[in-house]
Design a protein around this motif. Structure first.
Motif, PDB file in Angstrom:
ATOM      1  N   PHE A 153       0.843  -1.200   0.000  1.00  0.00           N
ATOM      2  CA  PHE A 153       0.000   0.000   0.000  1.00  0.00           C
ATOM      3  C   PHE A 153       0.877   1.249   0.000  1.00  0.00           C
ATOM      4  N   ILE A 154       0.605   2.165  -0.928  1.00  0.00           N
ATOM      5  CA  ILE A 154       1.270   3.465  -0.933  1.00  0.00           C
ATOM      6  C   ILE A 154       0.194   4.544  -0.996  1.00  0.00           C
ATOM      7  N   GLY A 155       0.136   5.358   0.020  1.00  0.00           N
ATOM      8  CA  GLY A 155      -0.821   6.463   0.045  1.00  0.00           C
ATOM      9  C   GLY A 155      -0.096   7.785  -0.131  1.00  0.00           C
ATOM     10  N   ALA A 156      -0.725   8.708  -0.824  1.00  0.00           N
ATOM     11  CA  ALA A 156      -0.168  10.053  -1.001  1.00  0.00           C
ATOM     12  C   ALA A 156      -1.119  11.057  -0.376  1.00  0.00           C
ATOM     13  N   THR A 157      -0.558  12.020   0.331  1.00  0.00           N
ATOM     14  CA  THR A 157      -1.410  13.014   0.980  1.00  0.00           C
ATOM     15  C   THR A 157      -0.673  14.337   1.120  1.00  0.00           C
ATOM     16  N   THR A 158      -1.434  15.408   1.025  1.00  0.00           N
ATOM     17  CA  THR A 158      -0.885  16.734   1.299  1.00  0.00           C
ATOM     18  C   THR A 158      -1.177  17.148   2.734  1.00  0.00           C
ATOM     19  N   GLU A 159      -1.940  16.332   3.459  1.00  0.00           N
ATOM     20  CA  GLU A 159      -2.328  16.642   4.837  1.00  0.00           C
ATOM     21  C   GLU A 159      -1.523  15.800   5.819  1.00  0.00           C
ATOM     22  N   ASN A 160      -1.399  16.297   7.032  1.00  0.00           N
ATOM     23  CA  ASN A 160      -0.645  15.589   8.063  1.00  0.00           C
ATOM     24  C   ASN A 160      -1.271  14.220   8.328  1.00  0.00           C
ATOM     25  N   PRO A 161      -0.580  13.126   8.009  1.00  0.00           N
ATOM     26  CA  PRO A 161      -1.173  11.801   8.195  1.00  0.00           C
ATOM     27  C   PRO A 161      -1.480  11.476   9.651  1.00  0.00           C
ATOM     28  N   SER A 162      -0.820  12.134  10.578  1.00  0.00           N
ATOM     29  CA  SER A 162      -1.113  11.894  11.995  1.00  0.00           C
ATOM     30  C   SER A 162      -2.568  12.215  12.314  1.00  0.00           C
ATOM     31  N   PHE A 163      -3.141  13.166  11.571  1.00  0.00           N
ATOM     32  CA  PHE A 163      -4.517  13.575  11.820  1.00  0.00           C
ATOM     33  C   PHE A 163      -5.495  13.012  10.797  1.00  0.00           C
ATOM     34  N   GLU A 164      -5.017  12.697   9.597  1.00  0.00           N
ATOM     35  CA  GLU A 164      -5.918  12.359   8.509  1.00  0.00           C
ATOM     36  C   GLU A 164      -5.923  10.882   8.125  1.00  0.00           C
ATOM     37  N   VAL A 165      -4.973  10.101   8.623  1.00  0.00           N
ATOM     38  CA  VAL A 165      -4.910   8.678   8.294  1.00  0.00           C
ATOM     39  C   VAL A 165      -5.159   7.875   9.561  1.00  0.00           C
ATOM     40  N   ASN A 166      -5.992   6.833   9.451  1.00  0.00           N
ATOM     41  CA  ASN A 166      -6.321   6.017  10.616  1.00  0.00           C
ATOM     42  C   ASN A 166      -5.065   5.465  11.278  1.00  0.00           C
ATOM     43  N   ALA A 167      -5.101   5.420  12.601  1.00  0.00           N
ATOM     44  CA  ALA A 167      -3.940   4.941  13.349  1.00  0.00           C
ATOM     45  C   ALA A 167      -3.571   3.515  12.956  1.00  0.00           C
ATOM     46  N   ALA A 168      -4.587   2.673  12.697  1.00  0.00           N
ATOM     47  CA  ALA A 168      -4.316   1.275  12.346  1.00  0.00           C
ATOM     48  C   ALA A 168      -3.555   1.179  11.028  1.00  0.00           C
ATOM     49  N   LEU A 169      -3.966   1.968  10.041  1.00  0.00           N
ATOM     50  CA  LEU A 169      -3.285   1.965   8.750  1.00  0.00           C
ATOM     51  C   LEU A 169      -1.913   2.623   8.873  1.00  0.00           C
ATOM     52  N   LEU A 170      -1.849   3.686   9.666  1.00  0.00           N
ATOM     53  CA  LEU A 170      -0.590   4.405   9.850  1.00  0.00           C
ATOM     54  C   LEU A 170       0.462   3.517  10.501  1.00  0.00           C
ATOM     55  N   SER A 171       0.025   2.646  11.401  1.00  0.00           N
ATOM     56  CA  SER A 171       0.975   1.778  12.104  1.00  0.00           C
ATOM     57  C   SER A 171       1.567   0.709  11.187  1.00  0.00           C
ATOM     58  N   ARG A 172       0.926   0.486  10.055  1.00  0.00           N
ATOM     59  CA  ARG A 172       1.395  -0.536   9.115  1.00  0.00           C
ATOM     60  C   ARG A 172       2.156   0.062   7.933  1.00  0.00           C
ATOM     61  N   ALA A 173       2.349   1.373   7.965  1.00  0.00           N
ATOM     62  CA  ALA A 173       3.014   2.052   6.859  1.00  0.00           C
ATOM     63  C   ALA A 173       4.079   3.000   7.392  1.00  0.00           C
ATOM     64  N   THR A 174       5.151   3.145   6.652  1.00  0.00           N
ATOM     65  CA  THR A 174       6.200   4.105   6.986  1.00  0.00           C
ATOM     66  C   THR A 174       5.859   5.448   6.356  1.00  0.00           C
ATOM     67  N   VAL A 175       5.947   6.508   7.129  1.00  0.00           N
ATOM     68  CA  VAL A 175       5.669   7.843   6.604  1.00  0.00           C
ATOM     69  C   VAL A 175       6.972   8.455   6.079  1.00  0.00           C
ATOM     70  N   HIS A 176       6.963   8.834   4.809  1.00  0.00           N
ATOM     71  CA  HIS A 176       8.097   9.537   4.207  1.00  0.00           C
ATOM     72  C   HIS A 176       7.643  10.949   3.863  1.00  0.00           C
ATOM     73  N   VAL A 177       8.355  11.938   4.379  1.00  0.00           N
ATOM     74  CA  VAL A 177       7.979  13.338   4.174  1.00  0.00           C
ATOM     75  C   VAL A 177       8.727  13.898   2.973  1.00  0.00           C
ATOM     76  N   LEU A 178       7.988  14.304   1.949  1.00  0.00           N
ATOM     77  CA  LEU A 178       8.579  14.923   0.770  1.00  0.00           C
ATOM     78  C   LEU A 178       8.551  16.438   0.943  1.00  0.00           C
ATOM     79  N   ARG A 179       9.591  17.091   0.467  1.00  0.00           N
ATOM     80  CA  ARG A 179       9.720  18.531   0.651  1.00  0.00           C
ATOM     81  C   ARG A 179       9.420  19.274  -0.642  1.00  0.00           C
ATOM     82  N   ALA A 180       8.969  20.515  -0.481  1.00  0.00           N
ATOM     83  CA  ALA A 180       8.799  21.377  -1.653  1.00  0.00           C
ATOM     84  C   ALA A 180      10.158  21.582  -2.309  1.00  0.00           C
TER      85      ALA A 180
END
Length: 451
Positions: A153-180
């Protein structure tokens, strides 16, 4: 398969991080940013903190072992491109879902296609663009398949995943922060765009203005340059005057002088916290002038009222909520005055982060502590059986006690020392609140009264 090999699959749609080799990619009607989309990992511009030697995504590409991830970053920095490149690097089926347009039906179809690929011994990557737009149930639908390894699973978001992605899904995925994209990267993109179009050069001043307008968005800088080249056809050089004439007010409103969006809101927040109403107003107007949605600003003002002012002046939160309501009724530009009024009030109000600090302290305590049972005298007893089991036995109804306080009563779990998480500051209304808290802790007769 080497990440150096050229891709043969279509890389259309989504974010862009532009390519190093524009030659031979001209297609009628296809925007410049799309024509320059990277076909290999080494063509990607920017994101060195993720793609440089030894960095997380580079290691993932070279390992041959894909992992589920959330790509978080602003528009036009390469989220979709990286997901597609990863699918190619791992010879995986690539299934893209738009959370804006898709739903459970699309998820179900992706699962069926992944199962078919699995039977043929092939991996699948499911890419969800704008994943924060999916609700909890839709996000939960991915969980069993991520856990079983059916797909990556690869999700893309412009919003902070801590607030917008379910904790269960977030715990199974690594968050990579892309910069402008920074100015150097944007200059590289413009050079490649010019080469692809055989277009006009930009004076240093015009290039600086165009890069500021694009605000770190690779797609915007390339497609705007393409538009300018068409509008100013026949010119060998675009100067700042020609740029302003072509983009006009649009250019002015988005020219943030190179400041990043989150840096500006941070400056506003810190000016309010630091009790400087003039600086706070300056950053507020900078954001409005830069085209930021006032609704976003007012959400941050509401947060400031709770985090930095709190009970030192509880009216601040009400004023922030009133400002939000006023803006909704009036819109821009009239409603912006209510937001300016709120900014000034928050800046001059007495400050306290005592509740914010206490809240974080309790969260930290609960996270490291065991799950303690509710004491019997504090339990609810709505049924006869619960009463027979002793629920509520010994509970003292505070309103029947002197001063409506059951002196000596305990409200923490059995065996847990009473904690003084909340420490009022000696500012504003919290001076009085602090006196009351000290009195209550003394009446309750526990160790907190000694703090």
């Amino acid at each position: 398969m080497s990440t150096q090999e050229s891709l043969s699959l279509d890389l259309s749609g989504g974010d862009v991080a532009t390519s190093a080799s524009p030659a031979g990619r001209v297609a009628v009607g296809v925007p410049l940013a799309e024509r320059l989309r990277p076909r290999t990992l080494d063509e990607v511009v920017g994101q060195d903190h993720l793609l440089g030697p030894g960095q997380p995504l580079r290691v993932a590409f070279e390992s041959g072992q894909p992992h589920s991830m959330i790509l978080w970053g602003p528009p036009g920095v390469g989220k979709t491109t990286l997901a597609r490149l990863m699918a190619h690097a791992f010879d995986a089926q690539f299934l893209a879902i738009s959370a804006v347009l898709g739903g459970v039906k699309d998820i179900r179809e992706a699962v069926e296609q992944a199962q078919a690929a699995q039977r043929l011994g092939r991996r699948t990557i499911v890419f969800v663009d704008e994943v924060h737009r999916f609700n909890k149930a839709q996000q939960d639908a991915f969980l069993p398949h991520v856990e079983s390894g059916l797909f990556t699973f690869i999700g893309a978001t412009t919003e902070n995943p801590s607030f917008e992605v379910n904790a269960a899904l977030l715990s199974r995925a690594t968050v990579h922060v892309l910069r402008a994209m920074d100015d150097v990267a944007m200059s590289t993109l413009l050079d490649r765009g010019r080469a692809a179009l055989a277009g006009p050069a930009l004076t240093p001043a015009a290039q600086t203005r165009l890069i500021a307008y694009a605000d770190g968005d690779a797609r915007r800088v390339l497609n705007t340059y393409e538009t300018l080249s068409a509008m100013l056809k026949g010119r060998d050089l675009i100067d700042e005057a020609a740029l302003e004439k072509s983009l006009g007010e649009q250019l002015r409103r988005y020219d943030k002088g190179g400041d990043q969006f989150y840096d500006t809101i941070s400056a506003l927040h810190k000016s309010v916290r630091g009790s400087d109403p003039d600086a706070a107003l300056y950053w507020f107007v900078r954001m409005i002038d830069g085209g930021v949605d006032p609704r976003y600003i007012v959400r941050r003002l509401i947060r400031m009222a709770s985090e930095d002012i709190g009970l030192a002046d509880p009216r601040a939160l009400r004023l922030a909520l009133d400002a939000a309501e006023t803006y909704e009724r009036l819109g821009s530009p009239e409603g912006e005055l209510a937001l300016a009024q709120c900014v000034v009030y928050l800046a001059v109000a007495p400050k306290s982060n005592a509740v914010y600090t206490a809240y974080k302290a309790v969260r930290a305590w609960v996270k490291q502590d065991v799950t303690r049972p509710v004491p019997m005298h504090l339990r609810n007893a709505p049924t006869k059986l619960m009463k027979e089991l002793g629920h509520g036995d010994g509970y003292r109804y505070a309103h029947d006690e002197p001063d409506a306080v059951a002196a000596g009563e305990r409200y923490f779990p059995d065996g847990m020392p009473a904690q003084a998480f909340y420490q009022p500051v000696a500012r504003g209304l919290e001076i009085k609140i602090g006196e009351r808290v000290a009195q209550l802790r003394s009446l309750l007769g526990d160790e907190r009264a000694k703090d």
